[in-house]
Design an enzyme around this catalytic site. Structure first.
Site, PDB file in Angstrom:
ATOM      1  N   ARG A 139     -12.385  -3.772  16.164  1.00  0.00           N
ATOM      2  CA  ARG A 139     -12.201  -4.520  17.227  1.00  0.00           C
ATOM      3  C   ARG A 139     -10.892  -4.953  17.610  1.00  0.00           C
ATOM      4  NH1 ARG A 139     -17.195  -7.953  14.922  1.00  0.00           N
ATOM      5  NH2 ARG A 139     -19.021  -6.746  15.660  1.00  0.00           N
ATOM      6  N   CYS A 154     -13.187  -2.303   9.182  1.00  0.00           N
ATOM      7  CA  CYS A 154     -14.132  -3.484   9.549  1.00  0.00           C
ATOM      8  C   CYS A 154     -13.858  -3.893  11.021  1.00  0.00           C
ATOM      9  CB  CYS A 154     -14.468  -4.466   8.614  1.00  0.00           C
ATOM     10  SG  CYS A 154     -13.323  -5.713   8.357  1.00  0.00           S
ATOM     11  N   GLY A 155     -14.466  -5.111  11.403  1.00  0.00           N
ATOM     12  CA  GLY A 155     -14.142  -5.717  12.595  1.00  0.00           C
ATOM     13  C   GLY A 155     -12.635  -5.762  12.911  1.00  0.00           C
ATOM     14  N   THR A 156     -11.990  -6.626  11.926  1.00  0.00           N
ATOM     15  CA  THR A 156     -10.580  -7.169  12.269  1.00  0.00           C
ATOM     16  C   THR A 156      -9.627  -6.377  11.057  1.00  0.00           C
ATOM     17  OG1 THR A 156     -10.715  -9.041  10.549  1.00  0.00           O
ATOM     18  CG2 THR A 156     -11.133  -9.287  13.020  1.00  0.00           C
ATOM     19  N   GLY A 157     -10.344  -5.785  10.082  1.00  0.00           N
ATOM     20  CA  GLY A 157      -9.555  -4.967   8.978  1.00  0.00           C
ATOM     21  C   GLY A 157      -9.227  -6.181   7.770  1.00  0.00           C
ATOM     22  N   VAL A 158      -9.268  -7.383   8.135  1.00  0.00           N
ATOM     23  CA  VAL A 158      -9.105  -8.526   7.239  1.00  0.00           C
ATOM     24  C   VAL A 158      -9.963  -8.657   6.087  1.00  0.00           C
ATOM     25  CG1 VAL A 158      -8.707 -10.742   7.140  1.00  0.00           C
ATOM     26  CG2 VAL A 158      -7.892  -9.733   8.909  1.00  0.00           C
ATOM     27  N   GLY A 159     -11.193  -8.804   6.375  1.00  0.00           N
ATOM     28  CA  GLY A 159     -12.355  -8.942   5.398  1.00  0.00           C
ATOM     29  C   GLY A 159     -12.492  -8.059   4.431  1.00  0.00           C
ATOM     30  N   HIS A 188       7.956   0.138   1.610  1.00  0.00           N
ATOM     31  CA  HIS A 188       8.467  -1.041   0.745  1.00  0.00           C
ATOM     32  C   HIS A 188       7.519  -1.605  -0.276  1.00  0.00           C
ATOM     33  CE1 HIS A 188      11.686  -1.937   4.150  1.00  0.00           C
ATOM     34  NE2 HIS A 188      11.643  -0.802   3.769  1.00  0.00           N
ATOM     35  N   ASN A 189       6.230  -1.566   0.069  1.00  0.00           N
ATOM     36  CA  ASN A 189       5.256  -2.194  -0.781  1.00  0.00           C
ATOM     37  C   ASN A 189       4.458  -1.337  -1.449  1.00  0.00           C
ATOM     38  OD1 ASN A 189       5.047  -3.822   2.029  1.00  0.00           O
ATOM     39  ND2 ASN A 189       5.872  -4.851   0.433  1.00  0.00           N
ATOM     40  N   ASP A 197     -17.830  -0.689   7.751  1.00  0.00           N
ATOM     41  CA  ASP A 197     -18.927  -1.357   7.841  1.00  0.00           C
ATOM     42  C   ASP A 197     -19.482  -1.018   9.362  1.00  0.00           C
ATOM     43  OD1 ASP A 197     -17.370  -2.779  10.047  1.00  0.00           O
ATOM     44  OD2 ASP A 197     -17.877  -4.669   9.194  1.00  0.00           O
ATOM     45  N   HIS A 198     -20.576  -1.727   9.636  1.00  0.00           N
ATOM     46  CA  HIS A 198     -21.381  -1.348  10.849  1.00  0.00           C
ATOM     47  C   HIS A 198     -20.341  -1.323  12.262  1.00  0.00           C
ATOM     48  CE1 HIS A 198     -21.694  -5.610  10.403  1.00  0.00           C
ATOM     49  NE2 HIS A 198     -21.804  -5.632  11.661  1.00  0.00           N
ATOM     50  N   ARG A 220      14.981  -0.929  -4.810  1.00  0.00           N
ATOM     51  CA  ARG A 220      14.933  -2.367  -4.675  1.00  0.00           C
ATOM     52  C   ARG A 220      13.537  -2.795  -4.538  1.00  0.00           C
ATOM     53  NH1 ARG A 220      16.434  -1.489   0.670  1.00  0.00           N
ATOM     54  NH2 ARG A 220      15.595  -2.955   2.227  1.00  0.00           N
ATOM     55  N   HIS A 221      12.902  -1.935  -3.879  1.00  0.00           N
ATOM     56  CA  HIS A 221      11.566  -2.550  -3.609  1.00  0.00           C
ATOM     57  C   HIS A 221      10.422  -2.303  -4.732  1.00  0.00           C
ATOM     58  CE1 HIS A 221      12.712  -2.331   0.576  1.00  0.00           C
ATOM     59  NE2 HIS A 221      13.011  -0.987   0.553  1.00  0.00           N
TER      60      HIS A 221
END
Length: 148
Positions: free
Chosen positions: A109, A65-70, A98-99, A8-9, A132-133
């Site tokens: 940010r 993005c700002g936090t990576g979460v959204g 593992h994932n 994003d911006h 196992r993963h």
């Protein structure tokens, strides 16, 4: 190998630096992000990267993005995507090992450009261990399929 990138911006500068870094590692980058500084909606770019990875247009994705979460939440809404927000290299490496994460996310940010490069390098160099993963990745897929 082809890497889809979206941002994003808030993450234009970081996206460009990470993109150039990834290209020096020998990867092809497909840029789905914005280069416009006006406020925009990160879910649009998370979805674009998620769809590119899920369809096979790209092998892996990186979203910022700002936090990576959204932006990671948006990417994770695409069936088959396992996006992981990472603020340091160890989690990035283990998210792949593992994932079997197929989209990496971080926040412009939250981490600096050099840390973003270290996170990206660890993630790209890591290989899924399976074994196992795989049972756990299969359980994640089962949950995803139950909630269509």
């Amino acid at each position: 190998m082809k890497i889809a990138m979206g941002n994003d911006h808030t993450a234009i500068e970081m996206k460009q630096a990470v993109k150039e870094f990834v290209e020096t590692m020998g990867y092809e980058v497909v840029d789905f992000g914005t280069n416009e500084t006006a406020s925009c909606d990160y879910p649009v770019f998370g979805e674009k990267v998620g769809r590119a990875v899920a369809s096979g247009e790209a092998d892996l994705g990186i979203v910022i993005c700002g936090t990576g979460v959204g932006i990671s939440l948006a990417a994770n809404k695409v069936k088959g995507i396992r996006a992981c927000v990472c603020s340091e290299p160890y989690t990035a490496r283990l998210s792949k090992m593992h994932n079997n994460s197929n989209v990496l996310a971080f926040g412009a940010r939250v981490v600096g450009i050099e840390m973003a490069k270290m996170i990206t390098e660890e993630w790209l160099k890591a290989e899924y261990e399976g074994g196992r993963h795989q049972r756990r990745v299969d359980l994640i897929t089962e949950i995803e399929n139950k909630n269509l």
